[in-house]
Design a protein around this motif. Structure first.
Motif, short mmCIF file in Angstrom:
data_model
loop_
_atom_site.label_atom_id
_atom_site.label_comp_id
_atom_site.label_asym_id
_atom_site.label_seq_id
_atom_site.Cartn_x
_atom_site.Cartn_y
_atom_site.Cartn_z
N ASP A 198 -6.22 -1.59 -7.26
CA ASP A 198 -6.63 -2.96 -7.57
C ASP A 198 -5.43 -3.84 -7.92
OD1 ASP A 198 -9.32 -2.41 -7.11
OD2 ASP A 198 -9.71 -1.94 -9.22
N ALA A 199 -4.49 -3.29 -8.68
CA ALA A 199 -3.30 -4.06 -9.05
C ALA A 199 -2.46 -4.38 -7.81
CB ALA A 199 -2.46 -3.29 -10.07
N TYR A 200 -2.26 -3.40 -6.94
CA TYR A 200 -1.47 -3.63 -5.73
C TYR A 200 -2.13 -4.65 -4.82
CZ TYR A 200 1.17 0.60 -6.98
OH TYR A 200 1.93 1.54 -7.61
N LEU A 201 -3.45 -4.55 -4.65
CA LEU A 201 -4.15 -5.52 -3.81
C LEU A 201 -4.03 -6.92 -4.38
CD1 LEU A 201 -7.36 -3.53 -2.81
CD2 LEU A 201 -5.42 -4.15 -1.34
N SER A 202 -4.10 -7.03 -5.71
CA SER A 202 -3.95 -8.33 -6.36
C SER A 202 -2.56 -8.91 -6.08
CB SER A 202 -4.19 -8.20 -7.86
OG SER A 202 -3.93 -9.41 -8.51
N LEU A 203 -1.53 -8.07 -6.17
CA LEU A 203 -0.16 -8.54 -5.90
C LEU A 203 0.01 -8.95 -4.44
CD1 LEU A 203 1.89 -5.87 -7.90
CD2 LEU A 203 1.47 -8.26 -8.55
N LEU A 204 -0.57 -8.18 -3.53
CA LEU A 204 -0.44 -8.48 -2.10
C LEU A 204 -1.17 -9.75 -1.69
CD1 LEU A 204 -0.79 -4.91 -0.60
CD2 LEU A 204 1.18 -6.43 -0.35
N ARG A 205 -2.18 -10.11 -2.43
CA ARG A 205 -3.00 -11.26 -2.04
C ARG A 205 -2.55 -12.56 -2.68
NH1 ARG A 205 -8.63 -7.81 -2.03
NH2 ARG A 205 -8.14 -6.73 -0.09
N ARG A 206 -1.47 -12.51 -3.44
CA ARG A 206 -0.90 -13.72 -4.04
C ARG A 206 0.40 -14.04 -3.33
NH1 ARG A 206 -2.99 -14.28 -9.62
NH2 ARG A 206 -4.37 -12.50 -9.90
N LEU A 265 -10.63 -7.12 7.87
CA LEU A 265 -11.97 -7.03 7.32
C LEU A 265 -12.94 -6.40 8.31
CD1 LEU A 265 -12.21 -10.45 5.49
CD2 LEU A 265 -11.84 -8.20 4.47
N THR A 266 -12.65 -6.53 9.61
CA THR A 266 -13.55 -5.92 10.59
C THR A 266 -13.51 -4.40 10.55
OG1 THR A 266 -11.91 -5.95 12.35
CG2 THR A 266 -13.33 -7.89 12.15
N LEU A 267 -12.48 -3.85 9.94
CA LEU A 267 -12.41 -2.40 9.83
C LEU A 267 -13.47 -1.86 8.88
CD1 LEU A 267 -8.59 -1.65 9.65
CD2 LEU A 267 -10.16 -1.02 11.46
N ASN A 268 -13.96 -2.70 7.96
CA ASN A 268 -14.98 -2.29 7.00
C ASN A 268 -14.55 -1.02 6.27
OD1 ASN A 268 -17.32 -2.46 5.55
ND2 ASN A 268 -18.54 -1.40 7.09
N ILE A 269 -13.37 -1.05 5.70
CA ILE A 269 -12.84 0.11 4.99
C ILE A 269 -13.47 0.19 3.62
CG2 ILE A 269 -10.75 1.06 3.95
CD1 ILE A 269 -9.21 -0.06 6.31
N LYS A 270 -14.01 1.35 3.32
CA LYS A 270 -14.67 1.54 2.03
C LYS A 270 -13.80 2.29 1.03
CE LYS A 270 -19.40 1.41 3.79
NZ LYS A 270 -19.11 0.79 5.04
N GLN A 271 -12.78 3.00 1.50
CA GLN A 271 -11.90 3.73 0.60
C GLN A 271 -10.70 2.87 0.23
OE1 GLN A 271 -10.90 7.47 2.37
NE2 GLN A 271 -12.75 8.42 1.56
N GLY A 272 -10.46 2.77 -1.07
CA GLY A 272 -9.36 1.95 -1.56
C GLY A 272 -8.01 2.40 -1.05
N SER A 273 -7.82 3.72 -0.89
CA SER A 273 -6.52 4.21 -0.44
C SER A 273 -6.21 3.74 0.98
CB SER A 273 -6.46 5.73 -0.53
OG SER A 273 -7.43 6.31 0.31
N GLN A 274 -7.22 3.67 1.84
CA GLN A 274 -6.99 3.18 3.19
C GLN A 274 -6.81 1.66 3.19
OE1 GLN A 274 -10.03 4.55 5.84
NE2 GLN A 274 -9.27 6.64 5.84
N GLU A 275 -7.55 0.98 2.33
CA GLU A 275 -7.44 -0.48 2.26
C GLU A 275 -6.04 -0.89 1.82
OE1 GLU A 275 -9.66 -4.32 0.19
OE2 GLU A 275 -10.17 -2.31 -0.47
N ILE A 276 -5.51 -0.22 0.80
CA ILE A 276 -4.17 -0.59 0.32
C ILE A 276 -3.11 -0.24 1.36
CG2 ILE A 276 -3.74 1.54 -1.01
CD1 ILE A 276 -2.54 -2.00 -1.88
N LEU A 277 -3.25 0.89 2.04
CA LEU A 277 -2.29 1.22 3.10
C LEU A 277 -2.30 0.17 4.20
CD1 LEU A 277 -2.68 5.08 3.47
CD2 LEU A 277 -0.60 3.84 2.89
#
Length: 191
Positions: free
Chosen positions: A12-20, A111-123
């Motif tokens: 969650d922290a990494y995704l927050s950093l990447l989205r700013r 978003l079209t990948l519909n990834i449900k696992q956080g580890s794949q989303e962050i990668l």
């Protein structure tokens, strides 16, 4: 913006950093002896964000600054001064160009990948937002916890699963193997 403490490796922290566009991370290190690879961790984290490091008195700030820290501050700094210094760092960030920014089209594609696992989303987001290839060692360090990096075998398994998902959506990234290192970088969509 309020801040919330997160442990090393927090998706969650990494995704927050990447989205700013101009993120700032404050890395609190209570005991440097417990983190022998601190300069490497700072180097990796600085690819996602400007990094301010809080360290005990007597810590070698030069090696941390050389590793990519935007600032190194003593942990015993008064809360008022610490808040003021962090606010000053944010003012400097406001005049700099964005560190990373995923285009709207690319974000819609992910978003079209519909990834449900956080580890794949962050990668996926790490690789898409990168201007330079990610080394497997850096990804393992970033995605591990505070004590241990992620194993290369676990990273390889995650990347294999992610590659399959990306192929289904006509997305890809380039993988290069050389001298015991594997690097990953996003490539343009196959339109």
């Amino acid at each position: 913006m309020p801040t919330f403490p997160q442990p090393w490796g927090s998706i969650d922290a990494y995704l927050s950093l990447l989205r700013r566009p101009r993120p700032l991370a404050v890395l609190d290190v209570p005991d440097i002896s417990l983190v022998p690879d601190l300069p490497q961790r700072i180097h990796v984290l600085s690819r996602l964000s400007a990094v301010v490091v809080l360290v005990p008195d007597g810590a070698d700030s030069v090696s941390l600054l050389r590793a990519g820290a935007a600032n190194v501050l003593p942990r015993l700094t008064s809360p008022m001064e610490l808040a003021s210094r962090i606010a000053a760092e944010r003012r400097w960030l406001a005049v700099l160009p964005p560190l990373h920014y995923a285009s709207d089209a690319r974000r819609r594609r992910s978003l079209t990948l519909n990834i449900k696992q956080g580890s794949q989303e962050i990668l996926l987001e790490l690789i898409q937002a990168a201007r330079h290839p990610w080394c497997c060692h850096d990804l393992c360090l970033l995605l591990g916890d505070a004590r241990n990096p992620l194993s290369r075998r676990a990273l390889q398994a995650r990347m294999t699963r992610l590659t399959r998902r990306m192929t289904e959506c006509d997305m890809s990234f380039a993988i290069t193997n050389q001298w015991g290192r594997t690097t990953f970088i996003g490539v343009n969509d196959r339109s």
